[in-house]
Design an enzyme around this catalytic site. Structure first.
Site, PDB file in Angstrom:
ATOM      1  N   HIS A 197      95.061 -35.080  57.510  1.00  0.00           N
ATOM      2  CA  HIS A 197      94.621 -35.153  58.907  1.00  0.00           C
ATOM      3  C   HIS A 197      95.586 -34.430  59.832  1.00  0.00           C
ATOM      4  CE1 HIS A 197      91.904 -38.907  58.252  1.00  0.00           C
ATOM      5  NE2 HIS A 197      91.205 -37.799  58.206  1.00  0.00           N
TER       6      HIS A 197
ATOM      7  N   ARG B  30      80.126 -31.354  60.743  1.00  0.00           N
ATOM      8  CA  ARG B  30      80.398 -32.619  60.051  1.00  0.00           C
ATOM      9  C   ARG B  30      79.681 -33.759  60.777  1.00  0.00           C
ATOM     10  NH1 ARG B  30      85.741 -30.220  60.368  1.00  0.00           N
ATOM     11  NH2 ARG B  30      86.533 -29.657  58.300  1.00  0.00           N
TER      12      ARG B  30
ATOM     13  N   ARG C  47      75.998 -30.211  57.675  1.00  0.00           N
ATOM     14  CA  ARG C  47      76.165 -31.030  56.476  1.00  0.00           C
ATOM     15  C   ARG C  47      75.637 -32.424  56.776  1.00  0.00           C
ATOM     16  NH1 ARG C  47      82.121 -31.953  54.335  1.00  0.00           N
ATOM     17  NH2 ARG C  47      82.237 -33.380  56.107  1.00  0.00           N
TER      18      ARG C  47
ATOM     19  N   ASN D 258      88.593 -27.980  49.901  1.00  0.00           N
ATOM     20  CA  ASN D 258      89.492 -29.136  49.931  1.00  0.00           C
ATOM     21  C   ASN D 258      89.167 -30.090  48.784  1.00  0.00           C
ATOM     22  OD1 ASN D 258      90.017 -27.863  52.324  1.00  0.00           O
ATOM     23  ND2 ASN D 258      89.321 -29.518  53.646  1.00  0.00           N
TER      24      ASN D 258
ATOM     25  N   ARG E 124      94.033 -35.132  47.897  1.00  0.00           N
ATOM     26  CA  ARG E 124      94.304 -34.158  48.946  1.00  0.00           C
ATOM     27  C   ARG E 124      95.199 -34.691  50.057  1.00  0.00           C
ATOM     28  NH1 ARG E 124      88.430 -33.603  51.865  1.00  0.00           N
ATOM     29  NH2 ARG E 124      89.634 -32.906  53.651  1.00  0.00           N
TER      30      ARG E 124
ATOM     31  N   CYS F 120      83.694 -23.154  53.493  1.00  0.00           N
ATOM     32  CA  CYS F 120      83.897 -23.912  54.731  1.00  0.00           C
ATOM     33  C   CYS F 120      85.101 -24.839  54.625  1.00  0.00           C
ATOM     34  CB  CYS F 120      82.656 -24.725  55.093  1.00  0.00           C
ATOM     35  SG  CYS F 120      82.229 -26.006  53.889  1.00  0.00           S
TER      36      CYS F 120
END
Length: 556
Positions: free
Chosen positions: A186, A288, A325, A438, A449, A486
């Site tokens: 983040h 998102r 998405r 990711n 991640r 993306c």
């Protein structure tokens, strides 16, 4: 004496300034037994502190907007978790003070997450921040956080909680360095959104002495401690040249010989659109939509609310491309009304499209809302499903889109190695692919991640990951269809050239990265990008791949 340290560069730019350390974490509260008749009062104190901290996190999110708002609202939900609160009240009932009960309850939950080895272990830093804020309020001491300073500085921290990163003042915080975190944490994502140079996963960052002059290169991940005047001048000159190149670059993304590589923006909602438009995004490559659902984890937003939010984004890109998405719930984005609470490993359980297929009414409402939002608009709407594993998944999603009357292209995200390996099969059911690098890295290398200790394996330059990208792009080319990226890999200008050389047809990233990528692509021909891609795939390590590509593109 000048020394050089190396972490993971996650946000472009150079920062030169004195070290300031993050406020220390709250001290462990003393253990003190309270009489039984004080328990109700202590339980009330705990509830009030939790609600106050949750309200503060939501307020910070409202100020920050965009992706940061959704992250902070998720943190507020963490603070108000009913199971955690029930544990706090149980501990108070048997004699703990409010602050000690909070500390111990959070410690137990923290140990569970950190030791389970599941995807939620990446939320330990967020959990620690919530705990510290609640305990600080109960103890009546200042909140841990960004230091007070009248002069600009470079911020050093073990890790940065979203609540701190989201509201950093770029006029004071020149850049930041953390010991923990990874390129897709983040903190890294929010740093790129703010345009603040940042380096993460730097062992020993906390040992840098307060007031020491350092230079941070957010592109290379290098930290120069006590840099010489020559080094400072060199870094400053390079930064100025970079800014000049950015200012001179405009228009659609393309290589120097005219090969088009559309540059799109990743957005979380209407609040992110102005920055994307200002950066010259040619559309949206990743909308998102789960951030809409985080406002209330107990129920899905109404169709009307969804239509309003979707239309605001679609209207911002007339005759542009907007890739939406559908809801990606589960793992680190749990929703009470959708995701099971007792999964032993949520990252490998029911998440993404699997969740939606288990709750077809939620998917149907979202697809219907998208159909209504796009009515009468000249936008090129594309809708994709997260966590597609195989052709059966792709077919189920495409069938749901058609049943909802959606006039759009249907696509699949490639986030699981199986999808990359069987991309041509999946493309029999959908019209495009979009690589979420990711998660693809996470699942390829079994490397969370959010965990800094395995950041080497999260590096998008890993040759094995590039092989999967190439396999997907080659499958799409063979089927005459598109294959974009993306994930955060697209925001690395050098890697963007390699991706173009691998056959990727579009790149989507945080708005702040678009000018850097546009300027770098414009310096190189498609043939150079293809040679750089081949050199990177021939390497054995991420660092060697990066160096090999750099050598090709710099003409060495």
């Amino acid at each position: 004496m000048e020394t050089t340290l190396r972490g993971v560069g996650v946000s472009h730019g150079v920062a030169i300034g004195e070290v300031r350390h993050m406020g220390t974490a709250v001290l462990e509260p003393p253990t003190r037994q309270i009489p039984a008749d004080e328990a109700p009062r202590e339980q009330g104190r705990a509830r009030q502190a939790v609600e106050a901290v949750a309200a503060d996190l939501v307020a910070r999110g409202n100020l920050a907007g965009g992706e940061a708002q959704a992250v902070l609202e998720a943190q507020a939900m963490m603070a108000q978790d009913p199971e955690l609160m029930a544990d706090v009240e149980r501990r108070i009932a048997v004699g703990s003070t409010a602050e000690r009960a909070v500390y111990d309850a959070f410690a137990a939950y923290r140990a569970l997450l950190a030791g389970a080895g599941d995807y939620l272990a990446g939320r330990v830093a967020d959990l620690d921040d919530v705990r510290n804020r609640i305990v600080a309020r109960l103890l009546g001491v200042p909140m841990p956080g960004v230091p007070d300073s009248d002069e600009p500085y470079v911020l050093i921290a073990r890790d940065l909680a979203p609540a701190d990163t989201a509201l950093l003042d770029p006029t004071l915080v020149l850049g930041f360095v953390t010991e923990e975190g990874g390129p897709t944490s983040h903190s890294a994502i929010l740093a790129r959104a703010l345009g603040v140079p940042a380096v993460v996963a730097l062992p020993g960052a906390g040992d840098l002495v307060e007031g020491t002059l350092i230079a941070v290169d957010g592109s290379t991940g290098e930290i120069f401690v006590s840099p010489s005047e020559e080094k400072r001048a060199e870094l400053t000159r390079a930064a100025e040249e970079r800014r000049a190149a950015l200012a001179a670059s405009s228009g659609p993304g393309a290589t120097s010989d005219g090969h088009k590589v559309p540059l799109l923006a990743n957005v979380g909602g209407p609040a992110d659109v102005p920055a994307a438009v200002e950066a010259g995004a040619e559309g949206v490559g990743l909308f998102r939509t789960e951030f809409l659902f985080l406002d209330d984890s107990t129920q899905a937003p109404s169709e009307e609310k969804q239509v309003e939010a979707y239309r605001q984004v679609l209207e911002a890109f007339p005759e542009g491309r907007v890739v939406v998405r559908v809801l990606d719930a589960g793992a680190d984005k749990p929703l009470d009304f959708l995701t099971p609470a007792d999964e032993p490993n949520p990252a490998l359980g029911v998440r993404g499209l699997r969740t939606l297929l288990d709750h077809p009414e939620v998917l149907r409402t979202q697809l219907t809302a998208l159909a209504k939002a796009s009515e009468g608009l000249p936008v090129y709407l594309e809708v994709m499903a997260p966590m597609v594993a195989d052709r059966l998944d792709a077919k189920a999603f495409a069938d749901a889109c058609r049943a909802a009357g959606l006039r759009a292209k249907f696509g699949a995200m490639v986030e699981i190695p199986s999808a990359a390996l069987r991309a041509r099969s999946i493309l029999q059911e959908v019209e495009f692919l979009s690589l979420g690098t990711n998660d693809l890295a996470q699942y390829t290398f079994a490397a969370d991640r959010q965990v800094g200790a395995v950041s080497r394996l999260q590096d998008p330059w890993q040759p094995a990951l590039l092989d999967l990208v190439a396999a997907s792009a080659e499958a799409a080319q063979a089927e005459g269809k598109s294959c974009g990226v993306c994930g955060e890999a697209a925001s690395d200008p050098l890697l963007a050239c390699v991706l173009a050389g691998l056959g990727v047809t579009s790149l989507s990233m945080g708005a702040a990265s678009i000018p850097y990528v546009r300027a770098t692509l414009a310096k190189h021909t498609l043939a150079q990008c293809e040679r750089a891609a081949s050199a990177a795939r021939a390497a054995d390590t991420a660092e060697d791949a990066r160096r090999a590509a750099q050598a090709v593109l710099s003409g060495e």
